[in-house]
Design a protein around this motif. Structure first.
Motif, PDB file in Angstrom:
ATOM      1  N   TYR A  22     -46.289  32.083 -10.061  1.00  0.00           N
ATOM      2  CA  TYR A  22     -45.012  31.535 -10.540  1.00  0.00           C
ATOM      3  C   TYR A  22     -44.500  30.436  -9.611  1.00  0.00           C
ATOM      4  O   TYR A  22     -44.081  29.367 -10.066  1.00  0.00           O
ATOM      5  CB  TYR A  22     -43.976  32.658 -10.646  1.00  0.00           C
ATOM      6  CG  TYR A  22     -42.591  32.158 -10.968  1.00  0.00           C
ATOM      7  CD1 TYR A  22     -42.250  31.785 -12.262  1.00  0.00           C
ATOM      8  CD2 TYR A  22     -41.621  32.047  -9.969  1.00  0.00           C
ATOM      9  CE1 TYR A  22     -40.985  31.313 -12.558  1.00  0.00           C
ATOM     10  CE2 TYR A  22     -40.352  31.580 -10.265  1.00  0.00           C
ATOM     11  CZ  TYR A  22     -40.037  31.220 -11.559  1.00  0.00           C
ATOM     12  OH  TYR A  22     -38.787  30.745 -11.845  1.00  0.00           O
ATOM     13  N   SER A  25     -46.746  27.267  -9.822  1.00  0.00           N
ATOM     14  CA  SER A  25     -46.557  26.586 -11.105  1.00  0.00           C
ATOM     15  C   SER A  25     -45.220  25.852 -11.147  1.00  0.00           C
ATOM     16  O   SER A  25     -45.139  24.709 -11.604  1.00  0.00           O
ATOM     17  CB  SER A  25     -46.632  27.598 -12.260  1.00  0.00           C
ATOM     18  OG  SER A  25     -47.872  28.246 -12.280  1.00  0.00           O
ATOM     19  N   PHE A 240     -48.433  21.962 -17.048  1.00  0.00           N
ATOM     20  CA  PHE A 240     -47.697  22.772 -16.071  1.00  0.00           C
ATOM     21  C   PHE A 240     -46.485  23.443 -16.705  1.00  0.00           C
ATOM     22  O   PHE A 240     -46.049  24.508 -16.255  1.00  0.00           O
ATOM     23  CB  PHE A 240     -47.304  21.920 -14.862  1.00  0.00           C
ATOM     24  CG  PHE A 240     -48.443  21.663 -13.931  1.00  0.00           C
ATOM     25  CD1 PHE A 240     -49.037  22.696 -13.223  1.00  0.00           C
ATOM     26  CD2 PHE A 240     -48.958  20.394 -13.773  1.00  0.00           C
ATOM     27  CE1 PHE A 240     -50.107  22.477 -12.383  1.00  0.00           C
ATOM     28  CE2 PHE A 240     -50.029  20.156 -12.925  1.00  0.00           C
ATOM     29  CZ  PHE A 240     -50.606  21.204 -12.225  1.00  0.00           C
ATOM     30  N   LEU A 243     -47.923  26.517 -18.014  1.00  0.00           N
ATOM     31  CA  LEU A 243     -48.198  27.460 -16.931  1.00  0.00           C
ATOM     32  C   LEU A 243     -46.926  28.121 -16.425  1.00  0.00           C
ATOM     33  O   LEU A 243     -46.922  29.305 -16.088  1.00  0.00           O
ATOM     34  CB  LEU A 243     -48.907  26.742 -15.778  1.00  0.00           C
ATOM     35  CG  LEU A 243     -50.357  26.303 -16.046  1.00  0.00           C
ATOM     36  CD1 LEU A 243     -50.910  25.536 -14.857  1.00  0.00           C
ATOM     37  CD2 LEU A 243     -51.233  27.508 -16.367  1.00  0.00           C
ATOM     38  N   VAL A 244     -45.821  27.349 -16.371  1.00  0.00           N
ATOM     39  CA  VAL A 244     -44.545  27.933 -15.943  1.00  0.00           C
ATOM     40  C   VAL A 244     -44.084  28.985 -16.953  1.00  0.00           C
ATOM     41  O   VAL A 244     -43.558  30.039 -16.579  1.00  0.00           O
ATOM     42  CB  VAL A 244     -43.478  26.832 -15.757  1.00  0.00           C
ATOM     43  CG1 VAL A 244     -42.091  27.439 -15.623  1.00  0.00           C
ATOM     44  CG2 VAL A 244     -43.796  25.994 -14.526  1.00  0.00           C
ATOM     45  N   ALA A 247     -46.319  31.906 -16.330  1.00  0.00           N
ATOM     46  CA  ALA A 247     -45.956  32.519 -15.054  1.00  0.00           C
ATOM     47  C   ALA A 247     -44.638  33.275 -15.164  1.00  0.00           C
ATOM     48  O   ALA A 247     -44.478  34.356 -14.595  1.00  0.00           O
ATOM     49  CB  ALA A 247     -45.853  31.443 -13.966  1.00  0.00           C
TER      50      ALA A 247
END
Length: 338
Positions: A22, A25, A240, A243-244, A247
């Motif tokens: 987390y 990211s 990204f 991904l966040v 995460a």
């Protein structure tokens, strides 16, 4: 979907990997956003591209059988209007804040999240706070005031967007808790609805902002090179952004609010260092003191919440994870049976 047990990981290892994923990211997301905005200042269009890519990638995970995405339903979408409204506004002011301030000052400009969270918890949910929690809020406010007043050339508009961002972030925690019921308490369903509906809501904003015309004009002036640069920036920040989201889902599943606050504090320190080394931000003594006070107040808040939980008292924080909400429901059922 993979779990810690079938991956051969202990619960502690799973939490460490989740928090690390987390933080990394989120840091890369801020850095990529700043880089993209330095390339072409179109914050709303950039957010739109990020959401589009996130929705596409979530669809890919559904097709691959990694995560199961829900079918969008009108009644659920209607129940999530408050969440979508705050999410779109929050993402917008976050990005606009980053347009007007540098990466290291971003931590200060958005430093009032904790005080606003405590205020809204009391005014909207009727949750009082201990003196120690109120003291932590005072320290955070002093950090914000010190950081803001010590700067000479800082953008007042950037500070304004930072304060609004703090308000929307605080309200977001409350609205998420209320919105989970609409998706049967499924965090991943909420992530998908949040991205898909926010993408729809942001589409007219992109056209009304005039940013699409700005991009077309830039392409005409600079040709394919500008087009390729924009696509690269949008694609990388979109990756990204996805991904966040992932995460955030993992952190919601595996950690507690205390862990969330600690990871946020560590991320703030790393973000400041990143701004200094990667973007050449100037770290003045006032800015440094402000960041230390904000992070110190956050640490005191974490200590106060941990102390409350250890004493088996009812915590006054807003439940931010599925684990907290399930725990609240279990406690209510026990009291009902009693």
């Amino acid at each position: 979907m993979a779990t810690p047990s079938n991956l051969g990981l202990s619960e502690r290892q799973a939490v460490v990997l989740t928090v690390g994923f987390y933080m990394i990211s989120a840091l890369l997301m801020v850095s990529c956003n700043k880089w993209a905005l330095n390339t072409l200042e179109v914050p709303w269009l950039l957010l739109w591209c990020q959401m589009l890519i996130a929705v596409v990638l979530l669809g890919v995970t559904d097709s691959a059988g990694v995560l199961k995405m829900p079918v969008l339903r009108k009644d659920v979408a209607k129940a999530l209007v408050p969440l979508i409204s705050i999410n779109v506004l929050g993402l917008g002011v976050n990005t606009l804040c980053l347009v007007y301030v540098d990466t290291s000052f971003y931590q200060i400009a958005r430093g009032l999240v904790l005080p606003f969270t405590v205020i809204f918890a009391y005014t909207l949910l009727g949750q009082p706070s201990s003196k120690l929690v109120l003291g932590s809020c005072l320290i955070v406010f002093c950090g914000f005031y010190t950081g803001v007043t010590s700067e000479i050339d800082v953008s007042q508009l950037g500070i304004f967007f930072g304060v609004v961002s703090s308000i929307t972030t605080s309200l977001h925690a409350i609205v998420i808790k209320k919105s989970l019921a609409a998706v049967n308490n499924s965090s991943i369903d909420l992530v998908y609805y949040n991205n898909a509906l926010s993408l729809m809501a942001m589409t007219p904003i992109v056209f009304m902002s005039g940013e699409s015309s700005l991009v077309v004009e830039r392409f005409r002036e600079e040709g394919l090179a500008a087009f390729h640069s924009f696509l690269l920036a949008a694609f990388i920040t979109g990756i990204f952004g996805f991904l966040v989201n992932l995460a955030g889902f993992l952190q919601i599943s595996k950690t507690s609010p205390t862990t969330h606050m600690v990871s946020g504090a560590v991320r703030g320190v790393l973000q400041t260092l990143l701004g200094y080394f990667a973007f050449g931000d100037i770290i003045t003594s006032g800015r440094l003191l402000g960041i230390v006070l904000i992070l110190g107040g956050g640490a005191l808040y974490t200590y106060a919440k941990d102390k409350e939980m250890r004493a088996n008292t009812k915590p006054s924080y807003i439940p931010m994870t599925q684990h907290d909400i399930d725990g609240d429901d279990t406690e209510r059922r026990k009291n009902g049976r009693a």
